[in-house]
Design a protein around this motif. Structure first.
Motif, mmCIF file in Angstrom:
data_model
loop_
_atom_site.group_PDB
_atom_site.id
_atom_site.type_symbol
_atom_site.label_atom_id
_atom_site.label_comp_id
_atom_site.label_asym_id
_atom_site.label_seq_id
_atom_site.Cartn_x
_atom_site.Cartn_y
_atom_site.Cartn_z
ATOM 1 N N PRO A 1 -53.227 2.104 7.548
ATOM 2 C CA PRO A 1 -52.390 0.956 7.931
ATOM 3 C C PRO A 1 -50.909 1.283 7.759
ATOM 4 O O PRO A 1 -50.477 1.723 6.697
ATOM 5 N N LEU A 2 -50.133 1.072 8.802
ATOM 6 C CA LEU A 2 -48.694 1.363 8.753
ATOM 7 C C LEU A 2 -47.938 0.095 9.132
ATOM 8 O O LEU A 2 -47.866 -0.271 10.305
ATOM 9 N N PRO A 3 -47.368 -0.613 8.160
ATOM 10 C CA PRO A 3 -46.637 -1.846 8.471
ATOM 11 C C PRO A 3 -45.473 -1.578 9.415
ATOM 12 O O PRO A 3 -44.820 -0.536 9.348
ATOM 13 N N LYS A 4 -45.214 -2.529 10.291
ATOM 14 C CA LYS A 4 -44.133 -2.390 11.262
ATOM 15 C C LYS A 4 -42.774 -2.302 10.572
ATOM 16 O O LYS A 4 -41.910 -1.511 10.954
ATOM 17 N N SER A 5 -42.589 -3.116 9.534
ATOM 18 C CA SER A 5 -41.303 -3.153 8.857
ATOM 19 C C SER A 5 -41.515 -3.665 7.441
ATOM 20 O O SER A 5 -42.310 -4.589 7.227
ATOM 21 N N ILE A 6 -40.830 -3.068 6.477
ATOM 22 C CA ILE A 6 -40.894 -3.559 5.102
ATOM 23 C C ILE A 6 -39.506 -3.534 4.479
ATOM 24 O O ILE A 6 -38.672 -2.680 4.797
ATOM 25 N N TRP A 7 -39.277 -4.499 3.607
ATOM 26 C CA TRP A 7 -38.030 -4.570 2.854
ATOM 27 C C TRP A 7 -38.394 -4.912 1.418
ATOM 28 O O TRP A 7 -39.015 -5.948 1.150
ATOM 29 N N LEU A 8 -38.053 -4.013 0.498
ATOM 30 C CA LEU A 8 -38.302 -4.211 -0.918
ATOM 31 C C LEU A 8 -36.953 -4.499 -1.581
ATOM 32 O O LEU A 8 -36.187 -3.577 -1.869
ATOM 33 N N PRO A 9 -36.631 -5.780 -1.801
ATOM 34 C CA PRO A 9 -35.264 -6.128 -2.229
ATOM 35 C C PRO A 9 -34.920 -5.681 -3.645
ATOM 36 O O PRO A 9 -33.741 -5.475 -3.942
ATOM 37 N N ASP A 10 -35.927 -5.531 -4.519
ATOM 38 C CA ASP A 10 -35.610 -5.153 -5.891
ATOM 39 C C ASP A 10 -35.224 -3.683 -5.998
ATOM 40 O O ASP A 10 -34.265 -3.331 -6.683
ATOM 41 N N VAL A 11 -35.987 -2.802 -5.332
ATOM 42 C CA VAL A 11 -35.621 -1.384 -5.335
ATOM 43 C C VAL A 11 -34.735 -1.028 -4.150
ATOM 44 O O VAL A 11 -34.288 0.102 -4.014
ATOM 45 N N GLN A 12 -34.525 -2.002 -3.254
ATOM 46 C CA GLN A 12 -33.619 -1.855 -2.111
ATOM 47 C C GLN A 12 -34.046 -0.707 -1.190
ATOM 48 O O GLN A 12 -33.266 0.207 -0.894
ATOM 49 N N VAL B 1 -37.922 0.175 5.403
ATOM 50 C CA VAL B 1 -38.639 1.092 6.286
ATOM 51 C C VAL B 1 -39.031 0.325 7.546
ATOM 52 O O VAL B 1 -39.551 -0.795 7.463
ATOM 53 N N ALA B 2 -38.773 0.916 8.710
ATOM 54 C CA ALA B 2 -39.149 0.288 9.981
ATOM 55 C C ALA B 2 -39.680 1.346 10.937
ATOM 56 O O ALA B 2 -39.228 2.498 10.925
ATOM 57 N N ARG B 3 -40.637 0.936 11.759
ATOM 58 C CA ARG B 3 -41.261 1.827 12.738
ATOM 59 C C ARG B 3 -41.201 1.167 14.110
ATOM 60 O O ARG B 3 -41.286 -0.060 14.206
ATOM 61 N N ASN B 4 -41.069 1.964 15.176
ATOM 62 C CA ASN B 4 -41.160 1.396 16.523
ATOM 63 C C ASN B 4 -42.353 1.989 17.261
ATOM 64 O O ASN B 4 -43.049 2.889 16.754
ATOM 65 N N ASP B 5 -42.584 1.513 18.456
ATOM 66 C CA ASP B 5 -43.775 1.922 19.210
ATOM 67 C C ASP B 5 -43.633 3.286 19.868
ATOM 68 O O ASP B 5 -44.605 3.809 20.416
ATOM 69 N N SER B 6 -42.454 3.864 19.824
ATOM 70 C CA SER B 6 -42.256 5.167 20.463
ATOM 71 C C SER B 6 -42.292 6.320 19.473
ATOM 72 O O SER B 6 -41.901 7.437 19.812
ATOM 73 N N GLY B 7 -42.731 6.057 18.244
ATOM 74 C CA GLY B 7 -42.938 7.140 17.287
ATOM 75 C C GLY B 7 -41.793 7.411 16.344
ATOM 76 O O GLY B 7 -41.827 8.393 15.596
ATOM 77 N N LEU B 8 -40.772 6.551 16.332
ATOM 78 C CA LEU B 8 -39.648 6.726 15.422
ATOM 79 C C LEU B 8 -39.833 5.881 14.168
ATOM 80 O O LEU B 8 -40.325 4.745 14.234
#
Length: 568
Positions: A345-356, A359-366
């Protein structure tokens, strides 16, 4: 005993044990131990000491799986060799010897570090599963094992509360759950006095609670993914043992932020064995981790994505090198044995505000990852605002990660190492100055959205007024910087540069993809530098060379774009 379980894992363990028996036992020598003080080298001693622990653990597993006398004798030989070591402490941690001006550990003043805890853990679990066989074949060994674990680990834990890893007067890090979990096993399986067992268990629960309370609520790990296995995952194993010995009465799994901590590996996975790495973390760590620990963790919280993250690695064997206790618990985990291999499982986007960490992924492999934080984190690199760009899972603009540890690694000379300095991260030198170490050098005013992170980086430098970075992922990765004054951008590259011209660089990634980097052509080509990677850990990840693109910026704004390119 367990021959009917997971035949592939059993075959792998027995094959490893059989191969070991044709080799001489590793030797741990004083001259190698002394090298830490002589020339700063740690691996000369730590590698054979680790190999002795690994080989002993493998032999214990083989003996437990088959009950064959040859394996029992092999396990007994390894256990006795461990008992006969003058010290279980690694030289880099032996502050008692350093204070005496010596290079030899004193058996009467044992230092309780990771090495001592790791060794006691092997004795403890070996005693649990091989007690009758050891009494039959090598009577007296178990008494020796109890004596050594008692004087080197259990008594120092009970009688001396100055250990820095307790966190009573300072920061907490992976040593806390790592050592506490092993001390717990040693007391439960090797200590005969029930009152001592109870006292140790009470202190272990107190220490683990202190660590758990200090963890960020977002489930992040400032030590990164590789150390997550020796921090939060060690905590999970210790809680598992406590849960078993109290028959569920302890009920630790509802404690926050355990549910969030279990999701960290999927949040930083890039795919194909690559991970977002920060601090002293490897971007491509050993894939053969104790995934069954994570699977049980996911089951405790009924979290299908956590279980899927673990089950995506179901085809990997249980490895003795990851720890004897871990391996034994994995072997008796029927739910893990019967788990079907899953998709990662690879989440589309995550933001961890405490450790700042974003991470974001797009459909073209970036994939884009960028961190804020500060420069006094555990295993810190001076990397506030640094980013990673990956194409088809493979990092191309990189964080170099952990070098081989030496005497410099955790000394006042730490930042003499090139890989921890900000000029070898994807951040600029601003007004002629790199970032500095220390908690005051940090990111501020962070604003995250689904596909971008904006952060103020003026405070990460001695003098960088107005410096703001915005990292965005849409059809491409875009890094937009503004500042007052001069700046020299640094971009660290893995792979092979193919074409370099004003405002453009094509790079073949380590996986064979093509990444295109573009910037304002008016800034010229920049300077493309090649650096030999002469460190074995780094070379194993990035190959024999890496590159750095250096661009002198004369204006007050800079944009770097990364997208999929075409082979020239």
């Amino acid at each position: 005993m367990w021959g009917s379980r997971d035949p592939e894992t059993v075959r792998a363990i027995l094959a490893e044990a059989d191969a070991d028996r044709h080799q001489p036992w590793p030797r741990t020598l004083l001259s190698d131990y002394a090298r830490f003080w002589r020339d700063g080298v740690r691996t000369a001693y730590e590698n054979p000491a680790g190999e002795l622990r690994r080989r002993t653990s493998t032999a214990v597993l083989a003996a437990a799986l088959t009950a064959e006398q040859a394996y029992v004798d092999e396990a007994a030989d390894g256990l006795m060799l461990l008992c006969e070591q003058t010290t279980w402490c690694w030289a880099a941690h032996e502050s008692f010897a350093t204070a005496r001006g010596e290079v030899a550990g004193d058996p009467d003043e044992p230092y309780l570090d990771l090495g001592a805890a790791e060794t006691a853990e092997i004795l403890a679990w070996a005693d649990l599963v091989l007690a009758p066989a050891l009494d039959e074949r090598v009577r007296g060994l178990r008494r020796r094992m109890r004596r050594e674990a008692g004087r080197r680990v259990i008594r120092p834990f009970l009688t001396d509360r100055r250990w820095h890893w307790l966190g009573l007067a300072g920061r907490l890090h992976n040593w806390n759950p790592w050592i506490h979990g092993h001390v717990l096993a040693a007391a439960l399986f090797l200590e005969d006095d029930p009152q001592v067992r109870l006292e140790v268990a009470d202190l272990v629960v107190d220490g683990l609670d202190r660590y758990l309370t200090a963890l960020p609520a977002d489930g992040g790990c400032d030590e990164g993914y590789a150390y997550w296995w020796n921090g939060p995952a060690r905590l999970a194993l210790a809680l598992d043992v406590l849960d078993r010995v109290t028959d569920g009465a302890f009920a630790p799994w509802s404690c926050p932020p355990l549910a969030e901590l279990a999701r960290y590996p999927q949040r930083v996975a890039l795919g194909d064995g690559w991970y977002v790495n920060v601090a002293d973390g490897s971007a491509r760590p050993d894939p053969n981790q104790p995934w069954h620990v994570l699977h049980r963790w996911g089951r405790r919280h009924d979290d299908p994505e956590v279980m899927a993250q673990a089950a995506a690695h179901r085809d990997l064997p249980i490895a003795p090198a990851a720890g004897l206790g871990r391996a034994l618990l994995g072997l008796i985990d029927d739910d893990w044995r019967t788990a079907a291999k899953a998709e990662l499982p690879l989440p589309k986007s995550i933001w961890l505000p405490d450790v700042q960490l974003f991470v974001a992924r797009n459909d073209s492999g970036l994939t884009l990852a960028i961190k804020g934080g500060h420069n006094d984190e555990n295993h810190n690199h001076n990397d506030v605002g640094s980013f990673i760009a990956a194409l088809d899972s493979t990092p191309v603009l990189i964080d170099l990660g952990q070098p081989t540890y030496t005497a410099l690694s955790f000394s006042e000379r730490r930042y003499e190492q090139w890989v921890v300095r900000s000029e070898w991260h994807n951040v600029p030198v601003v007004n002629g100055q790199e970032q500095r170490p220390g908690a005051r050098y940090r990111a501020e005013d962070l604003v995250a959205s689904e596909n971008s992170l904006a952060l103020q980086l003026a405070g990460a430098y001695p003098a960088a007024p107005g410096y703001r970075r915005v990292a965005t992922l849409d059809d491409a990765i875009r890094i937009d910087d503004e500042w007052a004054g001069s700046a020299v951008q640094h971009v660290v590259i893995a792979g092979t540069p193919l074409r370099h011209e004003a405002g453009r660089l094509l790079v073949e990634t380590l996986a064979g993809g093509i990444a295109e980097l573009t910037w304002d052509a008016g800034l010229g080509t920049g300077r493309l530098e090649e650096r030999a990677v002469d460190d074995p850990l780094l070379e194993g990840v990035w190959g024999p060379t890496v590159h750095r693109l250096v661009i002198d910026c004369t204006g007050t704004a800079f944009r770097l774009t990364v997208r999929r390119g075409e082979r020239p």
